[in-house]
Design a protein around this motif. Structure first.
Motif, PDB file in Angstrom:
ATOM      1  N   LYS A  58      -0.838  -4.805   5.015  1.00  0.00           N
ATOM      2  CA  LYS A  58      -1.493  -3.539   4.660  1.00  0.00           C
ATOM      3  C   LYS A  58      -0.586  -2.358   5.010  1.00  0.00           C
ATOM      4  O   LYS A  58      -0.461  -1.404   4.237  1.00  0.00           O
ATOM      5  CB  LYS A  58      -2.823  -3.433   5.412  1.00  0.00           C
ATOM      6  CG  LYS A  58      -3.739  -2.317   4.908  1.00  0.00           C
ATOM      7  CD  LYS A  58      -5.031  -2.255   5.714  1.00  0.00           C
ATOM      8  CE  LYS A  58      -5.903  -3.467   5.461  1.00  0.00           C
ATOM      9  NZ  LYS A  58      -7.194  -3.377   6.179  1.00  0.00           N
ATOM     10  N   ARG A  59       0.064  -2.420   6.205  1.00  0.00           N
ATOM     11  CA  ARG A  59       0.963  -1.332   6.619  1.00  0.00           C
ATOM     12  C   ARG A  59       2.155  -1.219   5.678  1.00  0.00           C
ATOM     13  O   ARG A  59       2.554  -0.105   5.297  1.00  0.00           O
ATOM     14  CB  ARG A  59       1.456  -1.562   8.047  1.00  0.00           C
ATOM     15  CG  ARG A  59       2.515  -0.555   8.488  1.00  0.00           C
ATOM     16  CD  ARG A  59       2.905  -0.719   9.947  1.00  0.00           C
ATOM     17  NE  ARG A  59       1.876  -0.155  10.820  1.00  0.00           N
ATOM     18  CZ  ARG A  59       1.937  -0.195  12.149  1.00  0.00           C
ATOM     19  NH1 ARG A  59       2.951  -0.795  12.745  1.00  0.00           N
ATOM     20  NH2 ARG A  59       0.989   0.342  12.880  1.00  0.00           N
ATOM     21  N   ILE A  60       2.728  -2.345   5.295  1.00  0.00           N
ATOM     22  CA  ILE A  60       3.897  -2.320   4.398  1.00  0.00           C
ATOM     23  C   ILE A  60       3.530  -1.675   3.066  1.00  0.00           C
ATOM     24  O   ILE A  60       4.266  -0.829   2.533  1.00  0.00           O
ATOM     25  CB  ILE A  60       4.458  -3.742   4.200  1.00  0.00           C
ATOM     26  CG1 ILE A  60       5.202  -4.194   5.468  1.00  0.00           C
ATOM     27  CG2 ILE A  60       5.384  -3.800   2.996  1.00  0.00           C
ATOM     28  CD1 ILE A  60       5.700  -5.618   5.429  1.00  0.00           C
ATOM     29  N   HIS A  61       2.379  -2.040   2.507  1.00  0.00           N
ATOM     30  CA  HIS A  61       1.945  -1.445   1.234  1.00  0.00           C
ATOM     31  C   HIS A  61       1.663   0.050   1.399  1.00  0.00           C
ATOM     32  O   HIS A  61       1.991   0.846   0.509  1.00  0.00           O
ATOM     33  CB  HIS A  61       0.702  -2.172   0.713  1.00  0.00           C
ATOM     34  CG  HIS A  61       0.981  -3.544   0.200  1.00  0.00           C
ATOM     35  ND1 HIS A  61       1.836  -3.793  -0.860  1.00  0.00           N
ATOM     36  CD2 HIS A  61       0.526  -4.763   0.604  1.00  0.00           C
ATOM     37  CE1 HIS A  61       1.896  -5.091  -1.094  1.00  0.00           C
ATOM     38  NE2 HIS A  61       1.114  -5.710  -0.219  1.00  0.00           N
ATOM     39  N   THR A  62       1.072   0.440   2.534  1.00  0.00           N
ATOM     40  CA  THR A  62       0.793   1.863   2.799  1.00  0.00           C
ATOM     41  C   THR A  62       2.095   2.649   2.929  1.00  0.00           C
ATOM     42  O   THR A  62       2.235   3.741   2.361  1.00  0.00           O
ATOM     43  CB  THR A  62      -0.036   2.016   4.096  1.00  0.00           C
ATOM     44  OG1 THR A  62      -1.259   1.300   3.955  1.00  0.00           O
ATOM     45  CG2 THR A  62      -0.335   3.474   4.382  1.00  0.00           C
ATOM     46  N   ASN A  63       3.063   2.097   3.677  1.00  0.00           N
ATOM     47  CA  ASN A  63       4.373   2.743   3.828  1.00  0.00           C
ATOM     48  C   ASN A  63       5.045   2.936   2.475  1.00  0.00           C
ATOM     49  O   ASN A  63       5.628   3.985   2.203  1.00  0.00           O
ATOM     50  CB  ASN A  63       5.282   1.899   4.729  1.00  0.00           C
ATOM     51  CG  ASN A  63       4.959   2.057   6.201  1.00  0.00           C
ATOM     52  OD1 ASN A  63       4.169   2.915   6.581  1.00  0.00           O
ATOM     53  ND2 ASN A  63       5.562   1.238   7.039  1.00  0.00           N
ATOM     54  N   TYR A  64       4.947   1.919   1.658  1.00  0.00           N
ATOM     55  CA  TYR A  64       5.575   1.965   0.330  1.00  0.00           C
ATOM     56  C   TYR A  64       5.008   3.136  -0.477  1.00  0.00           C
ATOM     57  O   TYR A  64       5.751   3.930  -1.065  1.00  0.00           O
ATOM     58  CB  TYR A  64       5.331   0.634  -0.385  1.00  0.00           C
ATOM     59  CG  TYR A  64       5.976   0.531  -1.738  1.00  0.00           C
ATOM     60  CD1 TYR A  64       7.320   0.179  -1.866  1.00  0.00           C
ATOM     61  CD2 TYR A  64       5.253   0.781  -2.897  1.00  0.00           C
ATOM     62  CE1 TYR A  64       7.914   0.084  -3.102  1.00  0.00           C
ATOM     63  CE2 TYR A  64       5.842   0.689  -4.139  1.00  0.00           C
ATOM     64  CZ  TYR A  64       7.167   0.343  -4.246  1.00  0.00           C
ATOM     65  OH  TYR A  64       7.756   0.255  -5.471  1.00  0.00           O
ATOM     66  N   ARG A  65       3.682   3.265  -0.467  1.00  0.00           N
ATOM     67  CA  ARG A  65       3.048   4.353  -1.229  1.00  0.00           C
ATOM     68  C   ARG A  65       3.422   5.720  -0.645  1.00  0.00           C
ATOM     69  O   ARG A  65       3.669   6.675  -1.388  1.00  0.00           O
ATOM     70  CB  ARG A  65       1.525   4.176  -1.222  1.00  0.00           C
ATOM     71  CG  ARG A  65       1.042   3.009  -2.070  1.00  0.00           C
ATOM     72  CD  ARG A  65      -0.467   3.067  -2.288  1.00  0.00           C
ATOM     73  NE  ARG A  65      -1.196   2.862  -1.038  1.00  0.00           N
ATOM     74  CZ  ARG A  65      -1.584   1.677  -0.595  1.00  0.00           C
ATOM     75  NH1 ARG A  65      -1.327   0.591  -1.291  1.00  0.00           N
ATOM     76  NH2 ARG A  65      -2.240   1.566   0.548  1.00  0.00           N
ATOM     77  N   MET A  66       3.474   5.816   0.700  1.00  0.00           N
ATOM     78  CA  MET A  66       3.818   7.089   1.345  1.00  0.00           C
ATOM     79  C   MET A  66       5.247   7.509   1.023  1.00  0.00           C
ATOM     80  O   MET A  66       5.514   8.679   0.733  1.00  0.00           O
ATOM     81  CB  MET A  66       3.650   6.960   2.859  1.00  0.00           C
ATOM     82  CG  MET A  66       2.204   6.952   3.328  1.00  0.00           C
ATOM     83  SD  MET A  66       2.075   6.700   5.118  1.00  0.00           S
ATOM     84  CE  MET A  66       2.874   8.181   5.735  1.00  0.00           C
TER      85      MET A  66
END
Length: 694
Positions: free
Chosen positions: A643-651
């Motif tokens: 979840k963090r990796i996907h969130t970082n990617y979007r940010m």
């Protein structure tokens, strides 16, 4: 050395901040105090600040106990493993903090006191390194980030904007320093969590094997390493022949043959055979350095999402160049074009993703979970099937001998002594139960047998006074070894306790004893299985070498979806391969030598920490022996990481796209764009180092 003196600076329930009254604190002293605090049973967390001489202690239970432990603390009375002091990371962090401070102060002094010509010469000299990197990339026919940096700096120099070029290089330098620091810190944390500890070893002395503390071994001593055990020290093979699994150091799955004169390394595992090793190095530093090298070089650490981010970052560079050129063609404004050039997605993508993974692996260590690579966390998050070995995994890690039933007129204590003498060489939960029972009865023994041969998933064979002794499963004793039972003993043999596992002992093909071992289920096993199902695991499977009757009863109690009884090691591995072919991602949980093929075959193999050392070494993940809930924690950690990796990617994509739009629109200058870009990269990277679970 006298006891330390300290004052309490701040206090709330469960937390103390103390200040040590001493002139200064060295890195070593800080590491010793940190190690000591973490060794206290009621301390849940501790931080030591060597610059200020402060320590923050989080605890549960009695405040008085913590204060009493602190008042009795002396630096010279705490025994700390050498590798903990050598590789604590404290000096590394202090070094990078000083470098960062020096960079900031040097820039401030240069701007305040250096004249224009001096600053111009300095910028011109410093720019050569960045321009060279860009040209080098182009000569290799690659369009990567150094090309973007070189173009931005080069255009600023051509336009005579020395301050802009200097600011760009300053921000790039800070970014490089922070990237190097965070990477080394994360790798160091992971390497420390992977460094093994061997407490006791078999010293060869006077023709006998003696179990001694590993700390007492000196270079030149000879130690015996049996099949399934970790090699505790670097050394030369004095005698014996074995296949050694070196995957922990080289990443190679295939074992390597080692015999007389061959060199072996600490942390590798004897997969078959046995070796007598002349110890060459007793320090843990060589092992640590090899792990660091393996982490930095091995692809094992890269999850699919990390690799995807890295490739995407490189692919975006040409588009950044095209965007820069397109902006200049439309606006004819170099400043706006430079604003595009100052923002590249690759820095954040290449830094934040690996840090997220390394930090998750470090955090797993806080829960006594050792993970050998990011891709295994990803596999746990994706898993749909989990396979459990029963004995020592779903059952308690410490089974007990309930009863010793003797045959052929033998004595129970004598039979237990012989069994313990054989079993102590091979660490498995059943073997440990036998050794413990003999120790509790005070049945001390010398090594009375000849060479011990271990037959995986079957048993042990040896000779005592030229009489063949075998111990193991029903299949091994009565089918493989063709042992027999006196007719007068058949009645008792047919009424062995049904609620126990059985170890059969035979001498000269005559059954002499059955050791009945009670191995109760773990209290948390059923709840863990139910929780895993709720977290996304679709199929829970139990596999055991026990009889159909025992396996069926256990499966019913636990609520597993499928169970298999009387299985051999290769059958476990075949089942996992079949599941993988069906498109399922599979986790295997086991603790014995016989679980090794299945642990290796699984997408993520999880070993129990006090099981066979070869299982721990082959497994991708190791959990503590006393709590199966750690598998649930591991699943939560893995899901949170994804979840963090996907969130970082979007940010990263969202924020940097906004910077490009503002730069093209003339809202922000190139230096502002670069500052915001680097600040966001740092913020996301620091955020990625935070714990995933609260």
């Amino acid at each position: 050395m006298s006891k330390i003196r300290f004052v309490i600076r701040h206090e709330i329930p469960g937390r103390l901040r103390i200040h040590l009254i001493q002139k200064s604190m060295t890195f070593k002293e800080a590491d010793i105090l940190h190690y000591y605090l973490h060794s206290l049973k009621n301390v849940t967390g501790a931080k030591v600040y060597e610059r200020t001489g402060d320590a923050v202690i989080q605890y549960v239970g009695s405040r008085e106990e913590v204060l009493k432990a602190l008042t009795s603390f002396r630096y010279d009375e705490v025994s700390v493993p050498e590798e903990v002091i050598e590789h604590s990371g404290r000096e590394l962090n202090a070094g990078y903090q000083e470098k960062l401070l020096f960079k900031l102060l040097f820039r401030a002094v240069r701007k305040l006191f250096a004249g224009g010509p001096v600053r111009t010469c300095f910028v011109g000299f410093k720019s050569a390194r960045y321009l060279f990197r860009g040209v080098k990339c182009l000569l290799r026919r690659k369009l990567e980030v150094p090309v973007l940096d070189a173009i931005a700096i080069g255009i600023s120099l051509v336009r005579g904007e020395m301050e802009t070029a200097g600011s760009i290089m300053f921000l790039l330098g800070i970014g490089e320093l922070l990237e190097e620091w965070t990477h080394k810190r994360s790798v160091g944390d992971l390497a420390r969590s992977m460094s093994f500890r061997v407490n006791r070893v078999w010293l060869v002395s006077g023709g006998q094997e003696i179990l001694v503390d590993a700390a007492s071994i000196m270079p030149g001593d000879e130690v015996m390493v049996h099949m399934g055990n970790v090699i505790p020290f670097d050394g030369v093979v004095a005698s014996g022949e074995a296949m050694v699994n070196q995957a922990s150091l080289t990443g190679e799955a295939q074992p390597v043959k080692k015999d007389g004169g061959g060199y072996v390394y600490a942390g590798t595992v004897v997969e078959e055979g046995e070796l007598v090793i002349e110890v060459k190095a007793v320090s843990g530093s060589t092992r640590f350095e090899k792990i660091v090298a393996m982490i930095e070089e091995s692809e094992k650490l890269k999850s699919a999402l990390e690799s995807k981010a890295e490739h995407l970052a490189d692919r975006l560079v040409p588009y950044t160049l095209l965007g820069t050129g397109f902006t200049w063609l439309i606006t004819r404004n170099v400043t706006r074009a430079l604003s595009v050039l100052m923002v590249d997605f690759s820095c954040a993508l290449k830094l934040a993703m690996p840090i997220s993974v390394l930090s998750a692996i470090r955090e797993a260590g806080l829960y006594h979970i050792t993970v050998k690579g990011g891709k295994y966390l990803e596999k746990v998050a994706e898993a749909s099937t989990i396979v459990f070995d029963k004995t020592g995994t779903l059952t308690k890690a410490k089974p007990e001998v309930k009863e010793i039933i003797t045959f052929h007129g033998t004595d129970a204590d004598d039979m237990l002594r012989i069994a313990a003498c054989l079993e102590e060489h091979f660490p498995h939960s059943m073997a440990k139960a036998v050794v413990k029972a003999a120790k509790e009865k005070g049945l001390e023994h010398e090594e009375m047998h000849s060479k011990v041969e271990y037959i995986v998933a079957h048993g042990i064979a040896s000779y005592i006074n030229e009489r063949k002794v075998v111990i193991g499963s029903h299949h091994f004793i009565f089918e493989d070894e063709a042992c027999s039972i006196d007719e007068t003993d058949l009645e008792r043999f047919n009424h062995l306790p049904e609620d126990c596992s059985h170890l059969y002992l035979a001498i000269d093909r005559q059954l002499v004893a059955v050791i009945c071992i009670q191995d109760p289920l773990r209290e948390e096993a059923e709840a863990v299985i139910n929780t895993l199902k709720k977290s996304g695991i679709k199929k829970v499977v139990m596999m055991t070498g026990d009889s159909e009757r025992t396996a069926a009863a256990v499966a019913a109690r636990l609520g597993v979806d499928e169970y298999y009884s009387e299985v051999l090691p290769e059958e476990k591995a075949l089942f996992i391969e079949k599941e993988k072919k069906a498109g399922n991602s599979v986790i295997m949980v086991g603790d014995g030598i016989n679980d090794s093929p299945a642990l290796s075959a699984a997408d993520a193999g999880i070993a129990i920490s006090d099981g066979a050392e070869i299982a721990r070494e082959i497994a991708d993940i190791t959990i503590a022996a006393d709590n199966l809930y750690e598998i649930v924690t591991l699943k939560l950690l893995s899901d949170s990481l994804m979840k963090r990796i996907h969130t970082n990617y979007r940010m990263i994509v969202g924020f940097n796209t906004a910077l490009i739009i503002m730069g093209v629109g003339g809202v922000i200058l190139p230096t502002t764009s670069s500052l915001l870009h680097n600040t966001s990269t740092l913020a996301i990277s620091l955020g990625s180092m935070k714990n995933l679970l609260t």
